[in-house]
Design a protein around this motif. Structure first.
Motif, PDB file in Angstrom:
ATOM      1  N   VAL A  24      14.129  81.762  25.833  1.00  0.00           N
ATOM      2  CA  VAL A  24      14.743  81.930  27.143  1.00  0.00           C
ATOM      3  C   VAL A  24      14.691  83.400  27.542  1.00  0.00           C
ATOM      4  CG1 VAL A  24      16.301  79.989  26.772  1.00  0.00           C
ATOM      5  CG2 VAL A  24      17.076  82.293  26.257  1.00  0.00           C
TER       6      VAL A  24
ATOM      7  N   SER B 174      16.025  76.845  32.225  1.00  0.00           N
ATOM      8  CA  SER B 174      15.970  77.296  33.602  1.00  0.00           C
ATOM      9  C   SER B 174      14.521  77.584  33.981  1.00  0.00           C
ATOM     10  CB  SER B 174      16.835  78.545  33.765  1.00  0.00           C
ATOM     11  OG  SER B 174      16.939  78.908  35.116  1.00  0.00           O
TER      12      SER B 174
ATOM     13  N   THR C 281      13.088  88.330  26.165  1.00  0.00           N
ATOM     14  CA  THR C 281      12.895  86.919  25.843  1.00  0.00           C
ATOM     15  C   THR C 281      13.399  86.698  24.431  1.00  0.00           C
ATOM     16  OG1 THR C 281      10.962  86.744  27.275  1.00  0.00           O
ATOM     17  CG2 THR C 281      11.231  85.059  25.586  1.00  0.00           C
TER      18      THR C 281
ATOM     19  N   VAL D 112      16.617  86.487  29.255  1.00  0.00           N
ATOM     20  CA  VAL D 112      17.970  86.957  29.547  1.00  0.00           C
ATOM     21  C   VAL D 112      17.868  88.293  30.272  1.00  0.00           C
ATOM     22  CG1 VAL D 112      20.231  87.539  28.600  1.00  0.00           C
ATOM     23  CG2 VAL D 112      18.810  85.824  27.460  1.00  0.00           C
TER      24      VAL D 112
ATOM     25  N   ALA E 118      23.761  82.626  26.360  1.00  0.00           N
ATOM     26  CA  ALA E 118      22.497  83.361  26.265  1.00  0.00           C
ATOM     27  C   ALA E 118      22.748  84.856  26.122  1.00  0.00           C
ATOM     28  CB  ALA E 118      21.640  83.073  27.490  1.00  0.00           C
TER      29      ALA E 118
ATOM     30  N   SER F 124      21.393  82.501  36.094  1.00  0.00           N
ATOM     31  CA  SER F 124      20.687  81.259  35.820  1.00  0.00           C
ATOM     32  C   SER F 124      20.728  80.837  34.364  1.00  0.00           C
ATOM     33  CB  SER F 124      19.228  81.374  36.269  1.00  0.00           C
ATOM     34  OG  SER F 124      18.591  82.473  35.647  1.00  0.00           O
ATOM     35  N   ARG F 125      20.956  81.750  33.438  1.00  0.00           N
ATOM     36  CA  ARG F 125      21.023  81.375  32.033  1.00  0.00           C
ATOM     37  C   ARG F 125      22.433  80.902  31.698  1.00  0.00           C
ATOM     38  NH1 ARG F 125      17.945  78.920  30.386  1.00  0.00           N
ATOM     39  NH2 ARG F 125      19.338  78.878  28.601  1.00  0.00           N
TER      40      ARG F 125
ATOM     41  N   ASP G 168      12.501  80.375  32.242  1.00  0.00           N
ATOM     42  CA  ASP G 168      12.239  80.284  30.807  1.00  0.00           C
ATOM     43  C   ASP G 168      10.791  79.886  30.553  1.00  0.00           C
ATOM     44  OD1 ASP G 168      14.845  80.916  30.402  1.00  0.00           O
ATOM     45  OD2 ASP G 168      15.508  78.854  30.074  1.00  0.00           O
TER      46      ASP G 168
END
Length: 345
Positions: A103, A258, A86, A105, A175, A289-290, A261
């Motif tokens: 976020v 997303s 994160t 990753v 990201a 998705s990131r 997150d």
């Protein structure tokens, strides 16, 4: 000290390969084909642990079994492992760098350094199709035998994407790029939070008021500035050349959030942020998705360059250019996404 010694050994190994020429080798001297990986660690075909740098019993050599360094055999590129984490994206000083947001990753590998003139030239020789509108602008800045190991520049985003596909990788998302550059401790530069103005000549190739302050008028060899590597040992994520990312650029929103997150309470209109609400209507698996917006006119550029002051080389600094643009201070590197981690993660 141990970290610098390890980076020096890796630099020496990669340096010998750079000197010998990079390209379509399928018998790279850098790979270890005999390494026995744990059952949950499956590398794609053509990717192997870095020779002499994988001991499953040594925590310095692996993260939960994943080799800290692997080699992309097709172009002899060493890649560094970036674990699932994160991170805080954004929080900079420009309007397009805020607000910051946490976020998630998923893990991946990142090229240890920027793609070099030598690597890109061999790709151009090997490929006969490059798409419409491509121009070999990189030749304006490459002198064979003189700066083969400098980063390629004046390469468009489209050319960078073609290279990444040829090498069986992808361009990093914003990201991924930021995770590789700053890790999870919110650092401002890959080496920490201080500009280190007087010491920056050893950390980052950037513009100053003093000519050739760091020894280079323009670009530098890709394996220089070892003292300024990121938390994962990745070279020159600040300075040298700025780097293309996969995402379309959104000046009004740092990065599209997303569902996985962490919640922040931010809203857009009457709906909360999330894949189903804000508009990324195409279903995305976790590893994808990131990403930023699905459409746009410009692609994200990250990392600062030799032509910019140290303040523009922060890991949260960003700008953008059209995908057909050939800019003399922009190059790229590639990433290798991995399947989302299961119980072993």
């Amino acid at each position: 000290m141990q970290r610098i010694v390890r980076l020096t050994l890796i630099s020496a190994a990669v340096g010998m390969t750079l000197a010998g020429g990079l390209g379509c080798s399928h018998s790279s001297p850098l790979v270890d084909r005999t390494a026995v990986l744990p059952s949950h660690v499956i590398l794609p075909e053509g990717f192997y642990p870095l020779a002499g740098h994988y001991d499953p019993d040594n925590p310095e050599d692996q993260y939960n079994g994943w080799p800290r360094y692997i080699v992309s055999e097709r172009d002899n590129m060493v890649m560094a492992y970036v674990p699932t984490q994160t991170i805080t994206m954004g929080g900079g000083i420009a309007p397009d760098e805020v607000p910051s947001r946490q976020v998630v990753v998923s893990h991946f590998y990142m090229d240890l350094h920027e793609i070099t003139n030598g690597q890109f030239h061999k790709f151009r020789k090997a490929c006969t199709r490059h798409g419409p509108g491509d121009v070999d602008c990189y030749r304006d800045y490459w002198v064979r035998g003189l700066n083969d190991d400098h980063p390629v520049r004046a390469v468009s985003w489209l050319e960078a994407r073609y290279y990444s596909r040829w090498i069986h990788k992808v361009l990093p998302t914003e990201a991924q790029w930021e995770a590789a550059a700053r890790g999870d401790d919110r650092r401002i530069y890959p080496w920490g939070n201080e500009e280190q103005v007087e010491a920056a000549r050893y950390l980052c190739n950037h513009r100053t008021d003093r000519a050739n302050f760091d020894g280079y008028e323009y670009t530098a060899p890709v394996m220089n500035f070892a003292a300024g590597v990121s938390p994962y040992g990745v070279f020159q994520l600040s300075g040298n050349v700025a780097e293309w990312c996969a995402d379309w650029y959104d000046p009004g929103r740092y990065a599209y959030p997303s569902d996985e997150d962490l919640p922040t309470g931010l809203e857009r209109g009457a709906r909360a942020f999330g894949d189903e609400n804000y508009p990324n209507p195409i279903h995305k698996i976790l590893r994808e998705s990131r990403i930023g917006p699905l459409r746009g006119s410009e692609k994200v550029v990250r990392g600062g360059s030799f032509s910019e002051p140290i303040g523009r080389c922060r890991v949260d600094s960003r700008w953008a250019a059209g995908p057909h643009a050939h800019l003399n201070n922009v190059g790229f590197r590639c990433a290798l996404p991995l399947p989302p981690e299961g119980p072993q993660g």
